[in-house]
Design an enzyme around this catalytic site. Structure first.
Site, PDB file in Angstrom:
ATOM      1  N   CYS A  14       0.862  -1.187   0.000  1.00  0.00           N
ATOM      2  CA  CYS A  14       0.000   0.000   0.000  1.00  0.00           C
ATOM      3  C   CYS A  14       0.898   1.237   0.000  1.00  0.00           C
ATOM      4  CB  CYS A  14      -0.932  -0.001   1.197  1.00  0.00           C
ATOM      5  SG  CYS A  14      -2.116  -1.364   1.213  1.00  0.00           S
ATOM      6  N   CYS A  87      -3.919  -7.703   8.396  1.00  0.00           N
ATOM      7  CA  CYS A  87      -3.941  -6.598   7.423  1.00  0.00           C
ATOM      8  C   CYS A  87      -5.319  -5.940   7.384  1.00  0.00           C
ATOM      9  CB  CYS A  87      -3.572  -7.128   6.044  1.00  0.00           C
ATOM     10  SG  CYS A  87      -3.700  -5.904   4.737  1.00  0.00           S
ATOM     11  N   GLN A 211     -14.468  -7.874  -8.882  1.00  0.00           N
ATOM     12  CA  GLN A 211     -13.809  -6.705  -8.311  1.00  0.00           C
ATOM     13  C   GLN A 211     -13.549  -6.910  -6.824  1.00  0.00           C
ATOM     14  OE1 GLN A 211     -12.751  -4.344 -10.176  1.00  0.00           O
ATOM     15  NE2 GLN A 211     -14.064  -4.147 -11.955  1.00  0.00           N
ATOM     16  N   GLU A 261     -16.572 -13.178 -22.695  1.00  0.00           N
ATOM     17  CA  GLU A 261     -15.481 -13.299 -21.722  1.00  0.00           C
ATOM     18  C   GLU A 261     -14.656 -14.535 -22.072  1.00  0.00           C
ATOM     19  OE1 GLU A 261     -12.804 -13.450 -18.892  1.00  0.00           O
ATOM     20  OE2 GLU A 261     -14.138 -11.715 -19.028  1.00  0.00           O
ATOM     21  N   CYS A 351      -9.118   0.196 -15.435  1.00  0.00           N
ATOM     22  CA  CYS A 351      -8.304   0.217 -14.226  1.00  0.00           C
ATOM     23  C   CYS A 351      -6.929   0.813 -14.505  1.00  0.00           C
ATOM     24  CB  CYS A 351      -8.161  -1.191 -13.642  1.00  0.00           C
ATOM     25  SG  CYS A 351      -7.350  -2.371 -14.750  1.00  0.00           S
TER      26      CYS A 351
END
Length: 394
Positions: A14, A87, A211, A261, A351
């Site tokens: 992060c 986490c 997602q 897909e 994204c």
């Protein structure tokens, strides 16, 4: 948000950890709008904010240490396990499950795979939580040698974690930096995890993509539905459709929707959702998105018995196309096809704003009219951006 792992230098995944959240969001908005600055007429809607912590519905964790004392987290520079089982970007439901999974590993004697020594069996776990608090656990192992042990000890794990709906073993024999292998063995009676998103129930199979931030995914699909309904097309193609989120949210009386897909598992999930919802004008096909568009006028041979007429415009294209590609974007072939087609509207969810900008530059016949940033990945520089485009008047 603060993180003891980040502060101690144990995990730097992060990269924006410790940066005030308003500053994170402002940085992402500036980056996105700079990359898409060529589209001066775009109206930017207010960004969709995420919770700063507890937002991840999926944890992809490397198993290290020993069977007696396993670590659940990542590997350090030397290839040894670093435990991140606390986490706080993981949902509370995921965090609560880690101790029981650790105990199961020890009880079953599942020896963690050592990357430096190339020995051991259990490589990773992939744990997903649904909006209803149910879980899907995937154990990534080196060979089928541990299958008997996993089966023998599974009842104890299910007793400790009654919210476990799906458990599977993924076989990953190769020594390379890939999360999982091709073969999956489902060990529970249930093989799909229902994901209630808005008023749509999606079904997630072990090898299907979803997602990682459920709340932001719901906002993503609501925005997509709003734009599609505003345009009110008679036909929609949803490319890179995954388990059918955009396609199923786009369904409406008198509208034909086709989802494409590559993953057959994801398509099976999407078909199940469409059947359950009684959406007989929404169909899904497994295949490469670009090949689908370029071949046979865009209409696959196995079109579930639906006639080609009524699926799109006169040249085989739809009135509106939705694309939600991987980070690389849709690529030159698909951009060229769209540029030359009669498709009037394009909904692009990305994204990676860099590849989005590159793809839009290859389609000058389209102009972006509205856009929205959705913060799918707090504490990192990544984000999701959606753009609605319309074909310029001749």
């Amino acid at each position: 948000m603060d993180c003891v792992y980040f502060d101690a230098g144990r995990c730097r995944s992060c990269s924006l950890m410790g940066t005030p959240y308003p500053s994170q969001l402002a940085e992402k908005e500036a980056d996105c709008q700079t990359l898409l600055a060529a589209h001066r007429g775009i109206q930017w809607l207010p960004s969709i904010r995420s919770d700063e912590s507890g937002f991840r519905n999926k944890a992809k964790m490397v198993i290290g240490g020993t069977a007696a004392e396993p670590t659940i987290g990542i590997l350090d520079a030397a290839g040894e396990g670093v435990d991140l089982s606390g986490c706080n970007v993981c949902s509370p439901g995921l965090l609560a499950a880690f101790p029981a999974i650790s105990a199961f590993i020890s009880r079953a004697g599942l020896t963690p795979y050592s990357v430096p020594r190339r020995s051991g069996e259990l490589k990773n776990i992939i744990l997903t939580e649904s909006p209803d608090g149910e879980l899907m656990l995937r154990l990534v192992i080196r060979s089928d040698q541990l299958l008997a042990r996993v089966r023998k000890n599974l009842p104890g794990l299910l007793a400790d974690l009654p919210q476990l709906r799906v458990v599977s073993v993924n076989l990953h024999p190769e020594h390379k930096a890939v999360l999982e292998g091709e073969d999956e063995v489902v060990l529970t009676a249930e093989s799909t995890l229902p994901m209630r998103v808005n008023d749509v129930t999606l079904h997630l199979r072990p090898q299907s993509f979803f997602q990682t931030n459920t709340d932001i995914a719901a906002a993503l699909y609501r925005q997509g539905r709003e734009w599609v309904d505003r345009v009110n097309p008679s036909s929609v193609w949803d490319l890179y459709c995954g388990v059918g989120g955009f396609a199923l949210h786009s369904a409406a009386p008198g509208r034909d929707v086709t989802g494409i897909e590559f993953s057959a598992e994801a398509i099976n999930s999407a078909r199940l959702s469409a059947r359950e919802a009684g959406l007989d004008r929404v169909r899904f096909e497994a295949g490469d998105a670009t090949a689908f568009v370029l071949g046979s006028g865009g209409i696959p041979e196995a079109a579930s018995g639906t006639e080609a007429s009524g699926t799109g415009t006169s040249d085989g294209g739809p009135d509106l196309m939705i694309v939600n590609p991987p980070r690389r974007g849709i690529g030159s072939e698909l951009c060229n096809w769209l540029e030359a087609s009669d498709v009037q509207h394009l909904l692009y969810s990305s994204c990676n704003a860099k590849s989005l900008a590159k793809d839009l530059a290859a389609m000058p016949s389209f102009t972006a009219v509205e856009g929205r940033l959705l913060d799918m990945f707090p504490q990192t520089k990544h984000y999701e951006v959606m753009v609605l485009l319309e074909r310029r008047a001749a």
